[in-house]
Design a protein around this motif. Structure first.
Motif, short mmCIF file in Angstrom:
data_model
loop_
_atom_site.label_atom_id
_atom_site.label_comp_id
_atom_site.label_asym_id
_atom_site.label_seq_id
_atom_site.Cartn_x
_atom_site.Cartn_y
_atom_site.Cartn_z
N UNK A 86 31.95 50.69 42.45
CA UNK A 86 33.16 51.43 42.10
C UNK A 86 32.74 52.71 41.36
N UNK A 87 33.48 53.80 41.50
CA UNK A 87 33.10 55.05 40.82
C UNK A 87 33.17 54.95 39.30
N UNK A 88 34.03 54.07 38.79
CA UNK A 88 34.18 53.86 37.35
C UNK A 88 34.99 52.58 37.15
N UNK A 89 35.24 52.22 35.91
CA UNK A 89 36.08 51.06 35.64
C UNK A 89 37.49 51.39 36.11
N UNK A 90 38.05 50.58 37.01
CA UNK A 90 39.39 50.87 37.52
C UNK A 90 40.43 50.83 36.39
N UNK A 91 41.47 51.62 36.58
CA UNK A 91 42.57 51.63 35.61
C UNK A 91 43.14 50.23 35.46
N UNK A 92 43.65 49.92 34.28
CA UNK A 92 44.18 48.58 34.01
C UNK A 92 45.39 48.25 34.89
N UNK A 93 46.03 49.26 35.47
CA UNK A 93 47.19 48.99 36.34
C UNK A 93 46.80 48.22 37.59
N UNK A 94 45.51 48.26 37.97
CA UNK A 94 45.05 47.53 39.14
C UNK A 94 44.79 46.08 38.74
N UNK A 95 45.79 45.26 38.99
CA UNK A 95 45.79 43.88 38.52
C UNK A 95 45.46 42.85 39.60
N UNK A 96 45.29 43.30 40.83
CA UNK A 96 45.05 42.39 41.95
C UNK A 96 44.00 42.93 42.91
N UNK A 97 43.30 42.02 43.55
CA UNK A 97 42.44 42.33 44.67
C UNK A 97 43.15 41.88 45.93
N UNK A 98 43.06 42.66 46.99
CA UNK A 98 43.74 42.36 48.25
C UNK A 98 42.71 42.36 49.38
N UNK A 99 42.79 41.37 50.24
CA UNK A 99 42.01 41.32 51.47
C UNK A 99 43.00 41.63 52.59
N UNK A 100 42.73 42.70 53.38
CA UNK A 100 43.74 43.26 54.28
C UNK A 100 43.15 43.64 55.63
N UNK A 101 43.88 43.33 56.70
CA UNK A 101 43.54 43.84 58.03
C UNK A 101 44.53 44.96 58.32
N UNK A 102 44.09 46.19 58.14
CA UNK A 102 44.97 47.34 58.27
C UNK A 102 45.50 47.57 59.67
N UNK A 103 44.65 47.40 60.67
CA UNK A 103 45.09 47.65 62.04
C UNK A 103 46.19 46.69 62.46
N UNK A 104 46.08 45.44 62.01
CA UNK A 104 47.13 44.47 62.31
C UNK A 104 48.28 44.59 61.31
N UNK A 105 48.01 45.25 60.17
CA UNK A 105 49.04 45.46 59.16
C UNK A 105 49.45 44.19 58.43
N UNK A 106 48.47 43.28 58.21
CA UNK A 106 48.81 42.04 57.54
C UNK A 106 47.82 41.71 56.43
N UNK A 107 48.31 41.08 55.35
CA UNK A 107 47.40 40.66 54.28
C UNK A 107 46.71 39.35 54.68
N UNK A 108 45.43 39.26 54.36
CA UNK A 108 44.69 38.01 54.58
C UNK A 108 44.60 37.21 53.29
N UNK A 109 44.76 37.87 52.14
CA UNK A 109 44.71 37.16 50.87
C UNK A 109 44.81 38.11 49.70
N UNK A 110 45.10 37.53 48.52
CA UNK A 110 45.16 38.33 47.29
C UNK A 110 44.69 37.46 46.14
N UNK A 111 44.25 38.13 45.08
CA UNK A 111 43.85 37.43 43.87
C UNK A 111 44.24 38.23 42.65
N UNK A 112 44.82 37.56 41.66
CA UNK A 112 45.19 38.19 40.41
C UNK A 112 43.96 38.31 39.53
N UNK A 113 43.69 39.49 39.00
CA UNK A 113 42.54 39.73 38.14
C UNK A 113 42.95 39.66 36.68
N UNK A 114 42.47 38.64 35.98
CA UNK A 114 42.80 38.45 34.56
C UNK A 114 41.53 38.43 33.73
#
Length: 153
Positions: free
Chosen positions: A125-153
């Motif tokens: 990562x270029x730097x520590x992400x802003x605190x507003x980024x609270x989740x990680x997302x696994x995504x297939x953009x071409x199909x336009x669907x999420x494969x999974x998400x995780x809350x970062x605490x």
């Protein structure tokens, strides 16, 4: 007429299945630079972590973390236990302000990288992400669907 419809249906299915290509789109300005792959150095410190939850009928699971290394670099890490469906090719990892990726809302996401296999991955990562980024997302953009998400605490 029926034969034309059948050909179109087969074409549409093939297009969807192959749409998550195994090569990053070099023309996409949000695509990570494939040359900038950097592995962590020394001891890794976990900053935030969570577990991925499957979506859209996939088997996506595993640890997701924001980490730093001894050199002061930041990474998004997918753990050794990370797995997902790759039947459509590669998927993209994002940081997000919520559990739902909102690509139409500028500033609500940060593209991290492309993943095409299960197991541990480190995305620089270029730097520590802003605190507003609270989740990680696994995504297939071409199909336009999420494969999974995780809350970062």
């Amino acid at each position: 007429m029926k034969s034309i419809f059948q050909k179109f249906a087969v074409f549409a299915v093939v297009l969807i299945i192959t749409s998550c290509s195994s090569t990053p789109d070099e023309m996409d300005p949000l695509s990570p630079d494939p040359v900038s792959k950097v592995d962590p150095v020394g001891v890794i410190l976990s900053i935030k972590e969570g577990m991925l939850m499957p979506q859209s009928g996939t088997n996506t699971t595993g640890m997701i973390e924001l980490v730093s290394d001894e050199a002061g670099k930041y990474f998004l890490r997918l753990g050794n236990d990370f797995k997902s469906d790759f039947h459509t090719g590669t998927v993209t990892v994002y940081l997000s302000t919520s559990s739902k990726l909102q690509l139409s809302e500028s500033g609500s996401f940060q593209k991290v990288g492309i993943v095409n296999e299960s197991g541990e991955h480190f995305f620089v990562l270029p730097n520590l992400p802003e605190s507003k980024f609270s989740h990680g997302i696994i995504w297939c953009g071409a199909a336009g669907i999420p494969f999974g998400y995780g809350s970062l605490n």
